[in-house]
Design a protein around this motif. Structure first.
Motif, PDB file in Angstrom:
ATOM      1  N   GLU A 196       9.491  -5.812  -6.041  1.00  0.00           N
ATOM      2  CA  GLU A 196      10.891  -5.565  -6.383  1.00  0.00           C
ATOM      3  C   GLU A 196      11.022  -4.629  -7.569  1.00  0.00           C
ATOM      4  N   SER A 197      10.219  -4.830  -8.601  1.00  0.00           N
ATOM      5  CA  SER A 197      10.300  -3.955  -9.765  1.00  0.00           C
ATOM      6  C   SER A 197       9.770  -2.560  -9.439  1.00  0.00           C
ATOM      7  N   ASN A 198       8.771  -2.467  -8.552  1.00  0.00           N
ATOM      8  CA  ASN A 198       8.286  -1.150  -8.121  1.00  0.00           C
ATOM      9  C   ASN A 198       9.354  -0.400  -7.349  1.00  0.00           C
ATOM     10  N   ALA A 199      10.045  -1.080  -6.453  1.00  0.00           N
ATOM     11  CA  ALA A 199      11.099  -0.439  -5.676  1.00  0.00           C
ATOM     12  C   ALA A 199      12.223   0.028  -6.603  1.00  0.00           C
ATOM     13  N   LEU A 200      12.585  -0.785  -7.566  1.00  0.00           N
ATOM     14  CA  LEU A 200      13.626  -0.398  -8.520  1.00  0.00           C
ATOM     15  C   LEU A 200      13.177   0.790  -9.372  1.00  0.00           C
ATOM     16  N   LEU A 202       7.744  14.394   4.455  1.00  0.00           N
ATOM     17  CA  LEU A 202       8.010  12.981   4.724  1.00  0.00           C
ATOM     18  C   LEU A 202       7.182  12.085   3.804  1.00  0.00           C
ATOM     19  N   ASN A 203       5.924  12.452   3.567  1.00  0.00           N
ATOM     20  CA  ASN A 203       5.072  11.654   2.682  1.00  0.00           C
ATOM     21  C   ASN A 203       5.552  11.677   1.241  1.00  0.00           C
ATOM     22  N   TYR A 204       6.156  12.783   0.824  1.00  0.00           N
ATOM     23  CA  TYR A 204       6.722  12.871  -0.522  1.00  0.00           C
ATOM     24  C   TYR A 204       8.095  12.214  -0.611  1.00  0.00           C
ATOM     25  N   HIS A 205       8.616  11.754   0.519  1.00  0.00           N
ATOM     26  CA  HIS A 205       9.931  11.119   0.607  1.00  0.00           C
ATOM     27  C   HIS A 205      11.050  12.030   0.129  1.00  0.00           C
ATOM     28  N   LEU A 206      10.919  13.309   0.430  1.00  0.00           N
ATOM     29  CA  LEU A 206      12.003  14.254   0.170  1.00  0.00           C
ATOM     30  C   LEU A 206      12.958  14.311   1.363  1.00  0.00           C
ATOM     31  N   ILE A 207      12.451  13.969   2.550  1.00  0.00           N
ATOM     32  CA  ILE A 207      13.263  13.968   3.763  1.00  0.00           C
ATOM     33  C   ILE A 207      12.948  12.704   4.558  1.00  0.00           C
ATOM     34  N   TYR A 208      13.804  12.406   5.521  1.00  0.00           N
ATOM     35  CA  TYR A 208      13.503  11.355   6.483  1.00  0.00           C
ATOM     36  C   TYR A 208      13.811  11.866   7.878  1.00  0.00           C
ATOM     37  N   GLN A 209      13.257  11.193   8.885  1.00  0.00           N
ATOM     38  CA  GLN A 209      13.294  11.669  10.260  1.00  0.00           C
ATOM     39  C   GLN A 209      14.008  10.659  11.141  1.00  0.00           C
ATOM     40  N   ARG A 210      14.819  11.182  12.048  1.00  0.00           N
ATOM     41  CA  ARG A 210      15.410  10.365  13.106  1.00  0.00           C
ATOM     42  C   ARG A 210      14.967  10.936  14.433  1.00  0.00           C
ATOM     43  N   LYS A 211      14.281  10.122  15.189  1.00  0.00           N
ATOM     44  CA  LYS A 211      13.741  10.568  16.478  1.00  0.00           C
ATOM     45  C   LYS A 211      14.849  10.610  17.519  1.00  0.00           C
ATOM     46  N   ASP A 212      14.744  11.575  18.423  1.00  0.00           N
ATOM     47  CA  ASP A 212      15.647  11.657  19.560  1.00  0.00           C
ATOM     48  C   ASP A 212      14.991  10.906  20.710  1.00  0.00           C
ATOM     49  N   ARG A 213      15.553   9.776  21.081  1.00  0.00           N
ATOM     50  CA  ARG A 213      14.949   8.924  22.105  1.00  0.00           C
ATOM     51  C   ARG A 213      15.447   9.250  23.516  1.00  0.00           C
ATOM     52  N   GLU A 214      16.410  10.169  23.630  1.00  0.00           N
ATOM     53  CA  GLU A 214      16.943  10.482  24.952  1.00  0.00           C
ATOM     54  C   GLU A 214      15.972  11.315  25.777  1.00  0.00           C
ATOM     55  N   ARG A 215      15.220  12.178  25.109  1.00  0.00           N
ATOM     56  CA  ARG A 215      14.287  13.057  25.823  1.00  0.00           C
ATOM     57  C   ARG A 215      12.898  12.919  25.226  1.00  0.00           C
ATOM     58  N   LEU A 216      11.935  13.383  25.960  1.00  0.00           N
ATOM     59  CA  LEU A 216      10.559  13.279  25.491  1.00  0.00           C
ATOM     60  C   LEU A 216      10.170  14.407  24.546  1.00  0.00           C
ATOM     61  N   THR A 236       0.818  -1.194   0.000  1.00  0.00           N
ATOM     62  CA  THR A 236       0.000   0.000   0.000  1.00  0.00           C
ATOM     63  C   THR A 236       0.865   1.263   0.000  1.00  0.00           C
ATOM     64  N   ASP A 237       1.995   1.211   0.728  1.00  0.00           N
ATOM     65  CA  ASP A 237       2.893   2.364   0.721  1.00  0.00           C
ATOM     66  C   ASP A 237       3.505   2.573  -0.656  1.00  0.00           C
ATOM     67  N   LEU A 238       3.830   1.469  -1.331  1.00  0.00           N
ATOM     68  CA  LEU A 238       4.386   1.597  -2.677  1.00  0.00           C
ATOM     69  C   LEU A 238       3.361   2.184  -3.639  1.00  0.00           C
ATOM     70  N   LYS A 239       2.106   1.789  -3.505  1.00  0.00           N
ATOM     71  CA  LYS A 239       1.060   2.344  -4.374  1.00  0.00           C
ATOM     72  C   LYS A 239       0.903   3.837  -4.148  1.00  0.00           C
ATOM     73  N   ARG A 240       0.884   4.233  -2.871  1.00  0.00           N
ATOM     74  CA  ARG A 240       0.739   5.651  -2.542  1.00  0.00           C
ATOM     75  C   ARG A 240       1.934   6.446  -3.042  1.00  0.00           C
ATOM     76  N   LEU A 241       3.118   5.879  -2.882  1.00  0.00           N
ATOM     77  CA  LEU A 241       4.330   6.562  -3.303  1.00  0.00           C
ATOM     78  C   LEU A 241       4.414   6.686  -4.822  1.00  0.00           C
ATOM     79  N   THR A 242       4.052   5.644  -5.551  1.00  0.00           N
ATOM     80  CA  THR A 242       4.066   5.735  -7.009  1.00  0.00           C
ATOM     81  C   THR A 242       3.017   6.721  -7.502  1.00  0.00           C
ATOM     82  N   LYS A 243       1.907   6.824  -6.795  1.00  0.00           N
ATOM     83  CA  LYS A 243       0.876   7.798  -7.169  1.00  0.00           C
ATOM     84  C   LYS A 243       1.361   9.222  -6.903  1.00  0.00           C
ATOM     85  N   THR A 244       2.049   9.429  -5.776  1.00  0.00           N
ATOM     86  CA  THR A 244       2.564  10.750  -5.439  1.00  0.00           C
ATOM     87  C   THR A 244       3.602  11.208  -6.454  1.00  0.00           C
TER      88      THR A 244
END
Length: 132
Positions: free
Chosen positions: A19-23, A84-98, A1-9
Motif C-alpha cells: 500500500e505504501s509503495n503504491a501510494l 508500457l513497461n515505463y507506465h507512460l502509456i496503457y493498452q486496450r486490446k481490440d477483441r472484435e478482430r484478430l 515483483t511488478d512494484l519492485k520493477r516499477l520502483t526501480k525503473t
C-alpha cells in the motif's frame, strides 16, 4: 515483483508494504522531476511515438502509429512495450478482430500534464561553469 520493477525503473526507494509503495508511486507519477528522468531513458523513436500519442488527444491505434512512423507494426509494438513497461502509456486490446492494428494506446493524463509539448529528445541540459 511488478512494484519492485516499477520502483526501480522510476528510481524510487522500495518500501516494505504494498500500500505504501503504491501510494509512493502515485505521488512519484505526479512529480515532473521523476517524469523527466524516465523520459530521458527513451530512444528517439520511442519519444517520437510517445509525442504523437500525446499530441493526438492521448490515444492512437497501433496502425495509426505505424503509418505515422513508417515502420512495420511488429517493430512499433516492440517500442510500445518499452513505453508500457515505463507506465507512460496503457493498452486496450481490440477483441472484435484478430488483428493487432486496432489496439489502442492511451497516455496517462496525469503524466501528460508534466510533459513538454514540443517534439524533442528529452535530455537534461547541464550547465558547466568554466570560469572556476
Amino acid at each position: 515483483t511488478d512494484l519492485k520493477r516499477l520502483t526501480k525503473t522510476w528510481e524510487v526507494g522500495f518500501l516494505r508494504d504494498k500500500e505504501s509503495n503504491a501510494l509512493l508511486l502515485y505521488e512519484t507519477f505526479q512529480k515532473s522531476f521523476y517524469v523527466k528522468g524516465v523520459l530521458e531513458k527513451l530512444s528517439s523513436l520511442q519519444s517520437f511515438i510517445y509525442t504523437h500519442i500525446v499530441n493526438n488527444d492521448c490515444v492512437l491505434t497501433l496502425g495509426e502509429i505505424s503509418r505515422k512512423t513508417k515502420i512495420s507494426p511488429n517493430n512499433v509494438e516492440l517500442e510500445l512495450k518499452t513505453l508500457l513497461n515505463y507506465h507512460l502509456i496503457y493498452q486496450r486490446k481490440d477483441r472484435e478482430r484478430l488483428t493487432i492494428s486496432l489496439d489502442r494506446y492511451y497516455a496517462y493524463r496525469e503524466i501528460v500534464k508534466l510533459v513538454p509539448q514540443k517534439r524533442k529528445k528529452y535530455r537534461l541540459r547541464l550547465c558547466v561553469d568554466t570560469t572556476a
